[in-house]
Each structure stands twice: as structure tokens, then as C-alpha cells.
Design a protein around this motif. Structure first.
Motif, PDB file in Angstrom:
ATOM      1  N   SER A  51       0.848  -1.192   0.000  1.00  0.00           N
ATOM      2  CA  SER A  51       0.000   0.000   0.000  1.00  0.00           C
ATOM      3  C   SER A  51       0.881   1.238   0.000  1.00  0.00           C
ATOM      4  O   SER A  51       1.963   1.236   0.554  1.00  0.00           O
ATOM      5  CB  SER A  51      -0.887   0.009   1.248  1.00  0.00           C
ATOM      6  N   LYS A  52       0.412   2.298  -0.645  1.00  0.00           N
ATOM      7  CA  LYS A  52       1.154   3.564  -0.660  1.00  0.00           C
ATOM      8  C   LYS A  52       0.755   4.456   0.527  1.00  0.00           C
ATOM      9  O   LYS A  52       1.249   5.541   0.693  1.00  0.00           O
ATOM     10  CB  LYS A  52       0.874   4.328  -1.959  1.00  0.00           C
ATOM     11  N   LYS A  53      -0.158   3.967   1.360  1.00  0.00           N
ATOM     12  CA  LYS A  53      -0.657   4.783   2.464  1.00  0.00           C
ATOM     13  C   LYS A  53       0.400   4.905   3.565  1.00  0.00           C
ATOM     14  O   LYS A  53       1.195   4.003   3.772  1.00  0.00           O
ATOM     15  CB  LYS A  53      -1.956   4.187   3.011  1.00  0.00           C
ATOM     16  N   THR A  54       0.370   6.052   4.256  1.00  0.00           N
ATOM     17  CA  THR A  54       1.351   6.291   5.313  1.00  0.00           C
ATOM     18  C   THR A  54       0.642   6.591   6.636  1.00  0.00           C
ATOM     19  O   THR A  54      -0.562   6.840   6.675  1.00  0.00           O
ATOM     20  CB  THR A  54       2.267   7.487   4.953  1.00  0.00           C
ATOM     21  N   GLY A  55       1.429   6.546   7.724  1.00  0.00           N
ATOM     22  CA  GLY A  55       0.877   6.850   9.037  1.00  0.00           C
ATOM     23  C   GLY A  55      -0.267   5.928   9.400  1.00  0.00           C
ATOM     24  O   GLY A  55      -0.297   4.753   9.016  1.00  0.00           O
ATOM     25  N   LEU A  56      -1.236   6.472  10.111  1.00  0.00           N
ATOM     26  CA  LEU A  56      -2.380   5.671  10.569  1.00  0.00           C
ATOM     27  C   LEU A  56      -3.244   5.191   9.402  1.00  0.00           C
ATOM     28  O   LEU A  56      -3.973   4.203   9.518  1.00  0.00           O
ATOM     29  CB  LEU A  56      -3.211   6.499  11.555  1.00  0.00           C
ATOM     30  N   ASN A  57      -3.148   5.873   8.258  1.00  0.00           N
ATOM     31  CA  ASN A  57      -3.933   5.475   7.085  1.00  0.00           C
ATOM     32  C   ASN A  57      -3.537   4.106   6.543  1.00  0.00           C
ATOM     33  O   ASN A  57      -4.246   3.543   5.711  1.00  0.00           O
ATOM     34  CB  ASN A  57      -3.814   6.529   5.977  1.00  0.00           C
ATOM     35  N   VAL A  58      -2.403   3.565   7.012  1.00  0.00           N
ATOM     36  CA  VAL A  58      -1.986   2.222   6.585  1.00  0.00           C
ATOM     37  C   VAL A  58      -3.087   1.208   6.870  1.00  0.00           C
ATOM     38  O   VAL A  58      -3.281   0.262   6.090  1.00  0.00           O
ATOM     39  CB  VAL A  58      -0.669   1.805   7.287  1.00  0.00           C
ATOM     40  N   ILE A  59      -3.821   1.402   7.958  1.00  0.00           N
ATOM     41  CA  ILE A  59      -4.882   0.442   8.286  1.00  0.00           C
ATOM     42  C   ILE A  59      -5.953   0.384   7.193  1.00  0.00           C
ATOM     43  O   ILE A  59      -6.619  -0.637   7.005  1.00  0.00           O
ATOM     44  CB  ILE A  59      -5.511   0.731   9.671  1.00  0.00           C
ATOM     45  N   LYS A  60      -6.097   1.473   6.432  1.00  0.00           N
ATOM     46  CA  LYS A  60      -7.087   1.488   5.343  1.00  0.00           C
ATOM     47  C   LYS A  60      -6.746   0.481   4.248  1.00  0.00           C
ATOM     48  O   LYS A  60      -7.608   0.111   3.454  1.00  0.00           O
ATOM     49  CB  LYS A  60      -7.179   2.895   4.734  1.00  0.00           C
ATOM     50  N   SER A  61      -5.474   0.072   4.197  1.00  0.00           N
ATOM     51  CA  SER A  61      -5.076  -0.882   3.156  1.00  0.00           C
ATOM     52  C   SER A  61      -5.394  -2.328   3.532  1.00  0.00           C
ATOM     53  O   SER A  61      -5.327  -3.218   2.681  1.00  0.00           O
ATOM     54  CB  SER A  61      -3.582  -0.743   2.864  1.00  0.00           C
ATOM     55  N   VAL A  62      -5.751  -2.577   4.800  1.00  0.00           N
ATOM     56  CA  VAL A  62      -5.973  -3.964   5.248  1.00  0.00           C
ATOM     57  C   VAL A  62      -7.051  -4.684   4.436  1.00  0.00           C
ATOM     58  O   VAL A  62      -6.811  -5.794   3.950  1.00  0.00           O
ATOM     59  CB  VAL A  62      -6.266  -4.027   6.770  1.00  0.00           C
ATOM     60  N   PRO A  63      -8.250  -4.098   4.228  1.00  0.00           N
ATOM     61  CA  PRO A  63      -9.270  -4.834   3.447  1.00  0.00           C
ATOM     62  C   PRO A  63      -8.812  -5.167   2.032  1.00  0.00           C
ATOM     63  O   PRO A  63      -9.062  -6.272   1.546  1.00  0.00           O
ATOM     64  CB  PRO A  63     -10.466  -3.864   3.432  1.00  0.00           C
ATOM     65  N   GLU A  64      -8.097  -4.233   1.369  1.00  0.00           N
ATOM     66  CA  GLU A  64      -7.668  -4.515  -0.009  1.00  0.00           C
ATOM     67  C   GLU A  64      -6.552  -5.565  -0.045  1.00  0.00           C
ATOM     68  O   GLU A  64      -6.511  -6.412  -0.940  1.00  0.00           O
ATOM     69  CB  GLU A  64      -7.248  -3.225  -0.739  1.00  0.00           C
ATOM     70  N   VAL A  65      -5.642  -5.522   0.956  1.00  0.00           N
ATOM     71  CA  VAL A  65      -4.582  -6.532   1.029  1.00  0.00           C
ATOM     72  C   VAL A  65      -5.184  -7.908   1.338  1.00  0.00           C
ATOM     73  O   VAL A  65      -4.754  -8.928   0.790  1.00  0.00           O
ATOM     74  CB  VAL A  65      -3.505  -6.147   2.084  1.00  0.00           C
ATOM     75  N   TYR A  66      -6.201  -7.919   2.181  1.00  0.00           N
ATOM     76  CA  TYR A  66      -6.909  -9.177   2.484  1.00  0.00           C
ATOM     77  C   TYR A  66      -7.527  -9.766   1.206  1.00  0.00           C
ATOM     78  O   TYR A  66      -7.427 -10.965   0.946  1.00  0.00           O
ATOM     79  CB  TYR A  66      -7.985  -8.920   3.544  1.00  0.00           C
ATOM     80  N   GLU A  67      -8.147  -8.894   0.395  1.00  0.00           N
ATOM     81  CA  GLU A  67      -8.741  -9.357  -0.868  1.00  0.00           C
ATOM     82  C   GLU A  67      -7.672  -9.917  -1.803  1.00  0.00           C
ATOM     83  O   GLU A  67      -7.887 -10.909  -2.494  1.00  0.00           O
ATOM     84  CB  GLU A  67      -9.484  -8.200  -1.571  1.00  0.00           C
TER      85      GLU A  67
END
Length: 201
Positions: A51-67
Motif C-alpha cells: 500500500s502507498k498509504k502512510t501513518g495511521l492510514n496504513v490500516i485502510k489498506s488492510v481490506p484490499e490486502v486481504y482481498e
């Protein structure tokens, strides 16, 4: 426990590691995990971020990484300067239908399918504060000035000490440290590793 950047075929991947930046973590996490090698479980910490997300926004990548991967357990490493518990709750509300947040560093977010361990690094700013604390504990004196240093200064002081004492790399230094000092300096991270090591799958 081993930390790998690629998943070997048929390996028992206990959790996938995500971080916003991760350069210092790439040195620290594998060295500490190696000291907790109970049943040779594997943490997958991809070199190229998923994921290109940084800081706390990294958690937003969890559903897409799970998929993408099917992994249901995650470890997220976040520097203290980027963490806010209220914001974490707001992000989780947007991401998950049902969830619960437990613990207090490490924080654990659980949904019906996912388990996310969030390790908040540092006292005020970042993981470099923990590294500095470890150096001071190992050497028995304040070689790294923690109280009045910013992250850039801490990085410089850390590398000076590592070279001065002949360790060459941060990884080699961590591998030489006493376990009790690692557990004091990196307590939330060590607590997470110990928990993962105990999981029966």
C-alpha cells in the motif's frame, strides 16, 4: 520467528506486516524476531509496500490486502507522532461493519475475519527513540540524548554509536543485545511477537 520479504510455498505465515515508511523497521523487526524463534513461525514483511498509504492510514489498506492475499492477521507498525486513538476508531468505523478495539499498545482491532495488531512506536515521535533507549540500556550510560532530540538527530546519534562501538550495522547491534533490554526498550513490539509465537494454528 523469521521475517521474510517473500512468502515461500507452503509456509506458515503467522501475520503480514504493514508500515507507512518502514526503513528503520526493516532493520529492527527481523533482528528482534530472530531472538524469539520458538516454533520458527514466519512474519511476511514485503520489501515493496502493498500500500502507498502512510501513518495511521496504513490500516485502510488492510481490506484490499486481504482481498489480494487472503491473509487474515496483520501487524501494523506506526510511529507515535502519527497515531491517534480517536482517529483509529473513526477509520475503523468507515472500514468495518463490526469491529472491536482492545489493548493499549499494542492495540488489537478484531472483526469477524480480521485481526490487526497495531504497535505504536516511540515515546513522543518514532521507533528511533526505542533504538536510542536500547543503546543506553546496553551501554549503561546515556550515549543517545533522548529527551531533547528530534528524529533526524536520533538517527545520526544512533549511527555514530553503532560505528564507534564496532557493530557496523543496527541489525548486528540488536542481535548482540540482552533480551531483558530488548524487552524493556521495545515492549509493545516484543509483546506482539510473543503473542504471535504462542498462537496454535
Amino acid at each position: 520467528m523469521r521475517v521474510l520479504i517473500q512468502s515461500p510455498t507452503g509456509a506458515d505465515i503467522i501475520a503480514l506486516v504493514l508500515t507507512g515508511d518502514g526503513r528503520t523497521e526493516e532493520k529492527v523487526l527481523p533482528a528482534i524476531a530472530k531472538r524469539y524463534n520458538g516454533r520458527d513461525k514466519i512474519l511476511l514483511f514485503p520489501k515493496r509496500p502493498l500500500s502507498k498509504k502512510t501513518g495511521l492510514n496504513v490500516i485502510k489498506s488492510v481490506p484490499e490486502v486481504y482481498e489480494l492475499t487472503g491473509h487474515t492477521r496483520y501487524v501494523i507498525l506506526i510511529d507515535k507522532e502519527h497515531f491517534d486513538l480517536k482517529k483509529l476508531d473513526e477509520i475503523c468505523k468507515d472500514l468495518f461493519k463490526d469491529y472491536v478495539i482492545t489493548g493499549s499498545n499494542p492495540y488489537v482491532v478484531r472483526t469477524n475475519t480480521l485481526e490487526v495488531h497495531i504497535v505504536v512506536q516511540g515515546e513522543k515521535f518514532a521507533i528511533e527513540e526505542w533504538v536510542g533507549k536500547l543503546i543506553n540500556l546496553e551501554l549503561g550510560r546515556e550515549e543517545v540524548k533522548l529527551e531533547y532530540s528530534d528524529v533526524k538527530s536520533l538517527k545520526s546519534q544512533i549511527m555514530t554509536v553503532i560505528r564507534t562501538y564496532g557493530y557496523k550495522t543496527l541489525t548486528k547491534f540488536i542481535l548482540s543485545c540482552k533480551l531483558e533490554n530488548l524487552e524493556t526498550a521495545f515492549k509493545p513490539l516484543v509483546d506482539t511477537l510473543k503473542y504471535l509465537e504462542e498462537i496454535e494454528e
